[in-house]
Write a protein that holds these residues in place. Structure first.
Motif, PDB file in Angstrom:
ATOM      1  N   LYS A   1       0.821  -1.212   0.000  1.00  0.00           N
ATOM      2  CA  LYS A   1       0.000   0.000   0.000  1.00  0.00           C
ATOM      3  C   LYS A   1       0.856   1.263   0.000  1.00  0.00           C
ATOM      4  O   LYS A   1       0.342   2.350  -0.265  1.00  0.00           O
ATOM      5  N   ASP A   2       2.139   1.128   0.306  1.00  0.00           N
ATOM      6  CA  ASP A   2       3.072   2.262   0.211  1.00  0.00           C
ATOM      7  C   ASP A   2       3.488   2.385  -1.247  1.00  0.00           C
ATOM      8  O   ASP A   2       4.506   1.845  -1.678  1.00  0.00           O
ATOM      9  N   ILE A   3       2.682   3.129  -1.997  1.00  0.00           N
ATOM     10  CA  ILE A   3       2.863   3.155  -3.456  1.00  0.00           C
ATOM     11  C   ILE A   3       4.159   3.838  -3.870  1.00  0.00           C
ATOM     12  O   ILE A   3       4.712   3.562  -4.925  1.00  0.00           O
ATOM     13  N   ARG A   4       4.667   4.759  -3.046  1.00  0.00           N
ATOM     14  CA  ARG A   4       5.925   5.427  -3.398  1.00  0.00           C
ATOM     15  C   ARG A   4       7.085   4.436  -3.340  1.00  0.00           C
ATOM     16  O   ARG A   4       7.888   4.360  -4.277  1.00  0.00           O
ATOM     17  N   GLN A   5       7.195   3.675  -2.244  1.00  0.00           N
ATOM     18  CA  GLN A   5       8.275   2.705  -2.154  1.00  0.00           C
ATOM     19  C   GLN A   5       8.107   1.615  -3.197  1.00  0.00           C
ATOM     20  O   GLN A   5       9.095   1.149  -3.773  1.00  0.00           O
ATOM     21  N   LEU A   6       6.863   1.220  -3.460  1.00  0.00           N
ATOM     22  CA  LEU A   6       6.621   0.186  -4.470  1.00  0.00           C
ATOM     23  C   LEU A   6       7.093   0.669  -5.837  1.00  0.00           C
ATOM     24  O   LEU A   6       7.738  -0.084  -6.582  1.00  0.00           O
ATOM     25  N   PHE A   7       6.806   1.922  -6.167  1.00  0.00           N
ATOM     26  CA  PHE A   7       7.227   2.452  -7.467  1.00  0.00           C
ATOM     27  C   PHE A   7       8.743   2.548  -7.554  1.00  0.00           C
ATOM     28  O   PHE A   7       9.346   2.190  -8.571  1.00  0.00           O
ATOM     29  N   ILE A   8       9.378   3.050  -6.493  1.00  0.00           N
ATOM     30  CA  ILE A   8      10.821   3.250  -6.518  1.00  0.00           C
ATOM     31  C   ILE A   8      11.566   1.922  -6.534  1.00  0.00           C
ATOM     32  O   ILE A   8      12.531   1.744  -7.296  1.00  0.00           O
ATOM     33  N   CYS A   9      11.128   0.987  -5.721  1.00  0.00           N
ATOM     34  CA  CYS A   9      11.906  -0.239  -5.484  1.00  0.00           C
ATOM     35  C   CYS A   9      11.475  -1.431  -6.327  1.00  0.00           C
ATOM     36  O   CYS A   9      12.267  -2.365  -6.496  1.00  0.00           O
ATOM     37  N   HIS A  10      10.245  -1.443  -6.796  1.00  0.00           N
ATOM     38  CA  HIS A  10       9.772  -2.645  -7.490  1.00  0.00           C
ATOM     39  C   HIS A  10       8.751  -2.274  -8.557  1.00  0.00           C
ATOM     40  O   HIS A  10       7.557  -2.534  -8.423  1.00  0.00           O
ATOM     41  N   LYS A  11       9.231  -1.667  -9.638  1.00  0.00           N
ATOM     42  CA  LYS A  11       8.332  -1.164 -10.674  1.00  0.00           C
ATOM     43  C   LYS A  11       7.519  -2.272 -11.330  1.00  0.00           C
ATOM     44  O   LYS A  11       6.382  -2.040 -11.748  1.00  0.00           O
ATOM     45  N   GLU A  12       8.084  -3.474 -11.453  1.00  0.00           N
ATOM     46  CA  GLU A  12       7.333  -4.557 -12.085  1.00  0.00           C
ATOM     47  C   GLU A  12       6.037  -4.827 -11.330  1.00  0.00           C
ATOM     48  O   GLU A  12       4.965  -4.987 -11.929  1.00  0.00           O
ATOM     49  N   VAL A  13       6.110  -4.901  -9.995  1.00  0.00           N
ATOM     50  CA  VAL A  13       4.918  -5.148  -9.177  1.00  0.00           C
ATOM     51  C   VAL A  13       4.025  -3.907  -9.165  1.00  0.00           C
ATOM     52  O   VAL A  13       2.796  -4.015  -9.182  1.00  0.00           O
ATOM     53  N   PHE A  14       4.632  -2.722  -9.147  1.00  0.00           N
ATOM     54  CA  PHE A  14       3.833  -1.489  -9.179  1.00  0.00           C
ATOM     55  C   PHE A  14       2.965  -1.435 -10.426  1.00  0.00           C
ATOM     56  O   PHE A  14       1.759  -1.164 -10.340  1.00  0.00           O
ATOM     57  N   TYR A  15       3.551  -1.668 -11.596  1.00  0.00           N
ATOM     58  CA  TYR A  15       2.779  -1.588 -12.837  1.00  0.00           C
ATOM     59  C   TYR A  15       1.665  -2.637 -12.857  1.00  0.00           C
ATOM     60  O   TYR A  15       0.567  -2.373 -13.366  1.00  0.00           O
ATOM     61  N   ARG A  16       1.944  -3.800 -12.324  1.00  0.00           N
ATOM     62  CA  ARG A  16       0.916  -4.844 -12.277  1.00  0.00           C
ATOM     63  C   ARG A  16      -0.228  -4.430 -11.352  1.00  0.00           C
ATOM     64  O   ARG A  16      -1.403  -4.623 -11.684  1.00  0.00           O
ATOM     65  N   ALA A  17       0.099  -3.842 -10.188  1.00  0.00           N
ATOM     66  CA  ALA A  17      -0.933  -3.398  -9.253  1.00  0.00           C
ATOM     67  C   ALA A  17      -1.726  -2.229  -9.831  1.00  0.00           C
ATOM     68  O   ALA A  17      -2.963  -2.158  -9.687  1.00  0.00           O
ATOM     69  N   TYR A  18      -1.035  -1.323 -10.515  1.00  0.00           N
ATOM     70  CA  TYR A  18      -1.656  -0.131 -11.079  1.00  0.00           C
ATOM     71  C   TYR A  18      -2.820  -0.481 -12.003  1.00  0.00           C
ATOM     72  O   TYR A  18      -3.860   0.197 -12.007  1.00  0.00           O
ATOM     73  N   GLN A  19      -2.674  -1.533 -12.762  1.00  0.00           N
ATOM     74  CA  GLN A  19      -3.699  -1.915 -13.727  1.00  0.00           C
ATOM     75  C   GLN A  19      -5.020  -2.280 -13.055  1.00  0.00           C
ATOM     76  O   GLN A  19      -6.075  -2.196 -13.682  1.00  0.00           O
TER      77      GLN A  19
END
Length: 449
Positions: free
Chosen positions: A370-388
């Motif tokens: 749920k910490d979208i900033r750390q997710l974006f910075i540290c793990h973009k692959e998972v961020f993009y998947r969650a974003y969808q």
């Protein structure tokens, strides 16, 4: 995803390829590596030379990474060192490519002035069709040359020059001299301007891989383990003693503790811990608002915190755990006893200053999504998947926030969140009274071996 692309949050810092000379060189290298060519006259490439536009054209986004194991690359310019790596299969690949370019920058600059450099990150294995094969990967070696074989020819010319100097009849060997002249036309004078790249091999002890649902491998530690975001049963038997998945929260917490890999944010030196935790709380409110169908369009930080006050009883336990932590930090409140079973636990941690810090922050980002900033910075692959899977209003809020709060000062944001003071003496691993019990079941409790 267009919202992310327009804001430079996706496909940012790619290198444009539009000139006829670079197009011809790229196609020559692409043909050399894959047997394919592109008909596009304008596209963008990442640090490895992969182009999402060409991936669409070929209907194959792994055209330079077949099987996701030994990534091939095309270098048209040393400027690629600052580009991202897309479609990551191993977390170490970008750092390896960047280090290779930086260590050989003068040579690569000279080579790419005339031709493309094509190569491959060669793993110790050629296939990861089975999870156990991941643990066979021990090192990565870089193999590279121009499409015209300049480095190969330069090495051969060097050998011929040595023969010419050492053999008594070298001056009278017309064939030898002719071969040298022929090669020199392609390579130049290798005695005055040596053309060679450093032979580079990288250890692959600790890494994340996208294979098999996402697996973190930690082997360079006193207490090694593999951690998967999927079901550990799907990995079968691996040649590593401990295997965890995200349901094993207690064991993962003890793994962090035994290897001194994490520290509480509120006890970290040189950072504004309260500000970091409050921002995490805001992200948790945004997530709850999405689930409740609240429109977040144009919401400010003040709006988010008003929502939190008005609906505090409806917020998840992650929020309340972090609120107690902030109260301790700011108001000398009671120290909150947040165990690893608590949903807020992994939100309260950051990596310590170790060689595995980036990998640990990557894992923490996935454990605290749920910490979208750390997710974006540290793990973009998972961020993009969650974003969808987010609502349009959350997508808009997150994209606006990251553009405003992160892109404006990437280095500053990373330093504030993850930076460290000068390294201190690391505390020793704590010993348990019953060493024989640890030997039987391991330091993280009874888990499947």
């Amino acid at each position: 995803m267009h919202r992310l692309i327009q804001r430079g949050l996706m496909f940012g810092n790619l290198i444009e390829v539009a000139s006829p000379i670079l197009l011809e060189r790229y196609n020559r290298a692409l043909k050399h590596l894959t047997g394919k060519t592109t008909n596009l006259t304008d596209f963008h490439i990442d640090i490895s030379g992969y182009s999402p536009e060409i991936g669409d054209e070929l209907e194959d986004h792994l055209y330079l990474n077949h099987g996701g194991c030994n990534r091939q690359f095309i270098l048209l310019t040393t400027d690629q060192k600052s580009a991202p790596l897309l479609n990551i299969k191993f977390s170490t690949s970008r750092d390896i490519l960047r280090h290779f370019i930086e260590e050989n920058e003068p040579q690569l600059f000279a080579l790419t002035a005339r031709d493309a450099v094509a190569g491959e990150l060669v793993n110790s294995v050629f296939s990861v069709s089975q999870p156990a094969r991941l643990l066979d990967i021990r090192k990565v070696t870089i193999e590279a040359d121009t499409t015209e074989g300049t480095l190969r020819d330069a090495e051969k010319l060097g050998d011929l020059a040595d023969r010419f100097k050492q053999e008594e009849d070298g001056w009278f060997d017309d064939v030898l001299i002719a071969d040298m002249i022929s090669l020199a036309k392609r390579t130049g004078d290798v005695t005055r301007n040596p053309v060679s790249l450093k032979h580079m091999t990288f250890d692959q002890e600790d890494f994340w891989t996208a294979h098999f649902g996402g697996v973190y491998v930690f082997r360079g530690l006193g207490h090694p383990a593999a951690i998967t975001s999927g079901d550990k049963a799907d990995l079968g038997k691996l040649p590593i003693k401990y295997i965890f998945d995200f349901n094993d929260r207690n064991q993962i917490a003890k793994f962090f503790d035994y290897n001194d890999l994490v520290e509480p944010i509120v006890k970290a030196r040189g950072i504004d811990a309260s500000a970091i935790l409050r921002q995490k709380m805001d992200f948790i409110v945004v997530d709850a608002a999405q689930d409740a169908g609240v429109d977040l369009t144009g919401a400010t930080r003040r709006d988010i915190r008003r929502l939190a006050r008005d609906h505090a009883d409806q917020l998840p336990p992650e929020y309340h755990g972090l609120r107690q932590m902030v109260d301790w930090a700011e108001n000398e409140g009671k120290w909150p006893r947040i165990s690893s079973d608590h949903p807020a636990y992994f939100y309260t941690l950051r990596a310590t200053d170790t060689d595995q810090a980036d990998l640990v922050n990557m894992l923490l980002a996935e454990l605290a999504p749920k910490d979208i900033r750390q997710l974006f910075i540290c793990h973009k692959e998972v961020f993009y998947r969650a974003y969808q899977g987010w609502t349009e209003t959350k997508k808009s809020f997150v994209a606006d926030f990251l553009e405003r709060e992160y892109l404006a000062d990437k280095a500053g944001a990373r330093e504030a969140l993850f930076g460290h003071d000068a390294p201190l003496e690391m505390p020793k691993v704590r010993k348990r009274a019953s060493e024989d019990m640890i030997a039987r079941v391991g330091p993280w409790g009874a888990v499947r071996r």
